[in-house]
Design a protein around this motif. Sequence first.
Motif, PDB file in Angstrom:
ATOM      1  N   ASP A 221      36.860  26.171  44.091  1.00 54.14           N
ATOM      2  CA  ASP A 221      37.168  27.226  45.064  1.00 54.14           C
ATOM      3  C   ASP A 221      37.591  28.546  44.421  1.00 54.14           C
ATOM      4  N   LEU A 222      37.459  28.626  43.126  1.00 50.35           N
ATOM      5  CA  LEU A 222      37.871  29.849  42.430  1.00 50.35           C
ATOM      6  C   LEU A 222      36.961  31.008  42.839  1.00 50.35           C
ATOM      7  N   PRO A 223      37.541  32.097  43.370  1.00 51.37           N
ATOM      8  CA  PRO A 223      36.695  33.234  43.769  1.00 51.37           C
ATOM      9  C   PRO A 223      35.990  33.861  42.562  1.00 51.37           C
ATOM     10  N   ILE A 224      34.693  34.084  42.729  1.00 50.44           N
ATOM     11  CA  ILE A 224      33.900  34.679  41.644  1.00 50.44           C
ATOM     12  C   ILE A 224      33.095  35.855  42.200  1.00 50.44           C
TER      13      ILE A 224
ATOM     14  N   LYS B 112      26.902  47.371  38.433  1.00 49.09           N
ATOM     15  CA  LYS B 112      27.479  48.116  37.305  1.00 49.09           C
ATOM     16  C   LYS B 112      26.734  49.436  37.093  1.00 49.09           C
ATOM     17  N   PRO B 113      27.335  50.492  36.661  1.00 50.02           N
ATOM     18  CA  PRO B 113      28.789  50.581  36.474  1.00 50.02           C
ATOM     19  C   PRO B 113      29.483  50.941  37.789  1.00 50.02           C
ATOM     20  N   ALA B 114      30.398  50.101  38.190  1.00 46.50           N
ATOM     21  CA  ALA B 114      31.150  50.396  39.417  1.00 46.50           C
ATOM     22  C   ALA B 114      32.273  51.358  39.065  1.00 46.50           C
ATOM     23  N   ASN B 115      32.536  52.314  39.924  1.00 47.13           N
ATOM     24  CA  ASN B 115      33.683  53.178  39.619  1.00 47.13           C
ATOM     25  C   ASN B 115      34.966  52.461  40.026  1.00 47.13           C
ATOM     26  N   SER B 116      36.078  53.003  39.595  1.00 50.43           N
ATOM     27  CA  SER B 116      37.337  52.281  39.732  1.00 50.43           C
ATOM     28  C   SER B 116      37.685  51.964  41.185  1.00 50.43           C
ATOM     29  N   GLU B 117      37.445  52.921  42.082  1.00 51.75           N
ATOM     30  CA  GLU B 117      37.809  52.699  43.486  1.00 51.75           C
ATOM     31  C   GLU B 117      36.990  51.558  44.106  1.00 51.75           C
ATOM     32  N   GLN B 118      35.690  51.578  43.797  1.00 54.20           N
ATOM     33  CA  GLN B 118      34.818  50.535  44.360  1.00 54.20           C
ATOM     34  C   GLN B 118      35.207  49.157  43.822  1.00 54.20           C
ATOM     35  N   LEU B 119      35.489  49.130  42.540  1.00 53.13           N
ATOM     36  CA  LEU B 119      35.849  47.856  41.911  1.00 53.13           C
ATOM     37  C   LEU B 119      37.153  47.316  42.494  1.00 53.13           C
ATOM     38  N   LEU B 120      38.153  48.183  42.583  1.00 53.53           N
ATOM     39  CA  LEU B 120      39.452  47.746  43.112  1.00 53.53           C
ATOM     40  C   LEU B 120      39.341  47.334  44.581  1.00 53.53           C
ATOM     41  N   ALA B 121      38.523  48.076  45.326  1.00 54.40           N
ATOM     42  CA  ALA B 121      38.363  47.747  46.750  1.00 54.40           C
ATOM     43  C   ALA B 121      37.717  46.381  46.923  1.00 54.40           C
TER      44      ALA B 121
ATOM     45  N   VAL C 255      38.429  40.573  48.240  1.00 49.67           N
ATOM     46  CA  VAL C 255      38.242  39.144  47.952  1.00 49.67           C
ATOM     47  C   VAL C 255      39.596  38.433  47.828  1.00 49.67           C
ATOM     48  N   LEU C 256      40.527  39.063  47.147  1.00 52.17           N
ATOM     49  CA  LEU C 256      41.815  38.395  46.925  1.00 52.17           C
ATOM     50  C   LEU C 256      42.706  38.387  48.163  1.00 52.17           C
ATOM     51  N   ASN C 257      42.604  39.452  48.941  1.00 49.42           N
ATOM     52  CA  ASN C 257      43.504  39.557  50.097  1.00 49.42           C
ATOM     53  C   ASN C 257      42.787  39.512  51.431  1.00 49.42           C
ATOM     54  N   GLY C 258      41.469  39.332  51.357  1.00 54.74           N
ATOM     55  CA  GLY C 258      40.587  39.148  52.456  1.00 54.74           C
ATOM     56  C   GLY C 258      40.918  39.703  53.770  1.00 54.74           C
TER      57      GLY C 258
ATOM     58  N   GLY D  40      29.519  35.249  57.068  1.00 57.42           N
ATOM     59  CA  GLY D  40      30.541  36.104  57.684  1.00 57.42           C
ATOM     60  C   GLY D  40      31.422  36.764  56.645  1.00 57.42           C
ATOM     61  N   PHE D  41      31.806  35.963  55.667  1.00 57.65           N
ATOM     62  CA  PHE D  41      32.676  36.479  54.617  1.00 57.65           C
ATOM     63  C   PHE D  41      31.964  37.566  53.821  1.00 57.65           C
ATOM     64  N   TRP D  42      30.721  37.262  53.510  1.00 53.88           N
ATOM     65  CA  TRP D  42      29.918  38.210  52.725  1.00 53.88           C
ATOM     66  C   TRP D  42      29.774  39.541  53.465  1.00 53.88           C
ATOM     67  N   CYS D  43      29.412  39.441  54.751  1.00 54.61           N
ATOM     68  CA  CYS D  43      29.246  40.661  55.549  1.00 54.61           C
ATOM     69  C   CYS D  43      30.561  41.436  55.612  1.00 54.61           C
ATOM     70  N   GLY D  44      31.655  40.675  55.723  1.00 56.60           N
ATOM     71  CA  GLY D  44      32.974  41.309  55.782  1.00 56.60           C
ATOM     72  C   GLY D  44      33.262  42.103  54.533  1.00 56.60           C
ATOM     73  N   CYS D  45      32.912  41.506  53.390  1.00 57.65           N
ATOM     74  CA  CYS D  45      33.153  42.179  52.103  1.00 57.65           C
ATOM     75  C   CYS D  45      32.343  43.457  52.008  1.00 57.65           C
ATOM     76  N   VAL D  46      31.080  43.347  52.408  1.00 56.10           N
ATOM     77  CA  VAL D  46      30.201  44.513  52.323  1.00 56.10           C
ATOM     78  C   VAL D  46      30.707  45.617  53.235  1.00 56.10           C
ATOM     79  N   SER D  47      31.096  45.222  54.480  1.00 50.31           N
ATOM     80  CA  SER D  47      31.594  46.221  55.435  1.00 50.31           C
ATOM     81  C   SER D  47      32.845  46.899  54.907  1.00 50.31           C
TER      82      SER D  47
END
Lengths: 122, 314
Positions: A76-79, A105-114, A119-122, B7-14
Motif C-alpha cells: 500500500d505504499l504510495p508511489i 519531468k522536469p516538474a517545477n517545485s509548486e507542481q511537485l509539492l502539490a 497524495v499524502l494528504n488526499g 476516482g483517486f486518479w481523477c482527484g489527483c489530476v483535478s
Amino acid sequence: MLKKKILAIDDSAIALKQLQNILESKYDFVGVTGGLAGLKRLDNEAFDLVLLDIEMPVMDGFATLTSIRQRMNLRDLPIIFLTGTRHKEKVIKGITSGVEGYIVKPANSEQLLAKIDAVLNG
Amino acid sequence: MPQFLIGFWCGCVSAALVLGLLFSNRKKQQKSTKEEIDDVIEESGSNSGTGPKVLLIDDSRLSRKVMKEYLAKRNPRVYEAGSGIDGLKAAKNNAFDVIFIDQCMPGMDGDETLHCLRKDGSVGPDVPVIAVGSTVRKEQEAEFRLKGYVACLGKPIQENRLDEIWESLFSQSEALQEDKDPGGAGNQESPTTELPKDRKQREPEGFFYEKGLENFGGDDDAYRETLVLFADLWVERKEQLRQFLEENNMPEYAILIHAIKGDARTLGAEGLGELAYEQELRAKAGDTEAISSTFDRVIGEGDTTAEYFKQMYS
C-alpha cells in the motif's frame, strides 16, 4: 511533528539533486540511484511515499514497482511515477499497476509539492 | 481498473489543475523577467502580420521556430508560449484564430492545457485547436477530435500536412497572403520568449537560466551547483555514449540519452535537450545510422554547454 519520509529512485544524479532541493525543507528526503538501490533501501527503512523514475537502466520503473508490490509490507505504499515522456500507454500501464499518479519531468517545485501533498494528504 | 483508483486518479489530476491555475494567478503578481519581456513585446506591436492570429504552445523553441517558418507564407500574427501556463496567459490577453498545442510538455501537458483554455473561457469552442507531437499520427485524428482538437499534426512537422490543416481551417476566408506580400512573415518579428542576449556574452543559444532556476524553486546556489555537477558528469557520459554507439547497443544508448535529455531540460539547457530527445527517438527505433550522423552535433552541443557551466558557475 515528524516530517514524512520520501524516497526518490532515479538513475540521474541531477534529477535527484533537483528533487532534494525542492523537497528537503518539507520532507525527510532520501534519493537513491537505480531500482536495486531503491529496493534495498525500502527493505531497511520505512517511507511514506516513493517517487519512481520509469526509464532507468538495469531495473526500470515498472520492474522496480513490481518488486515493491511483491513485498507484503509495501503493497500500500504510495508511489508516484516520474516520467520524462507522456506516452499514453506508459501512463495507463502505470495506473493499472497501482501507482498514485505521475509527474512529468522536469516538474517545477509548486507542481511537485502539490502532487505530493495531494497524495499524502488526499 | 478498480473504481476507487479511477476516482483517486481523477482527484489527483483535478487538484493539480486547480493548484496549477491558482499558482498561475499568484505568479501574475510576481512577474518573471520572461513574462515582463513577453508583455513588452506584445505591447510594442512588433508583430506586423495581417493573417490569422496564431498561438504556438510548445516547450521546444526549435519546434516553434520550424512551425513559424512553415507558417510564414500565410503571413500570420504568431505568438509563442513555452509552456501550458504561458499559453493560458497569452490566451487570456489575446483572441486567437487558431492554437497549436504540443502534447508532451513538462508540467502541464497538451490535454491539460486545452482543458484549462476551454474551461476558463479564454478560448471559445469556435477556436480551432490542433494537437502537435512527436508521437502523434494522422490516423489518431478521430481520437484527438474526441478530446476537443480539430486536427492533429505529427513531429517532425510535415509542411504539406500543415498546409492541409491550414487550408481546411481558412480556405473559405483567406487567400494566401504571399501574393499580397512576397516578403511574407519572414521579414517580421514574432513575439518570442527568449531571455536577453546580453545576460552573458558566452551563454549557449539554447540555454535558459531563468527556466532552469525555476525548476530549483529559485534556489540559485543549488541550481548553480547542479549545473557544475552536470558538467562533471558529462565527461563520463559522452564516453559512455561513444562506447554504446561503437557497440551498436541502442537500448543502452537510448536510456543514457534519455537521462541526458531530462537533465538538460531540468537545467534549462533546451538546445541540448532537444537534440538529445531527437536522438532518444532514433535510438529507441534502433536507427544506428541516424545516431551516427548526428552524434558529433550532440557531443558538440554537450561540450559547449558543459564547458559554459563549468566556466561560469564553478
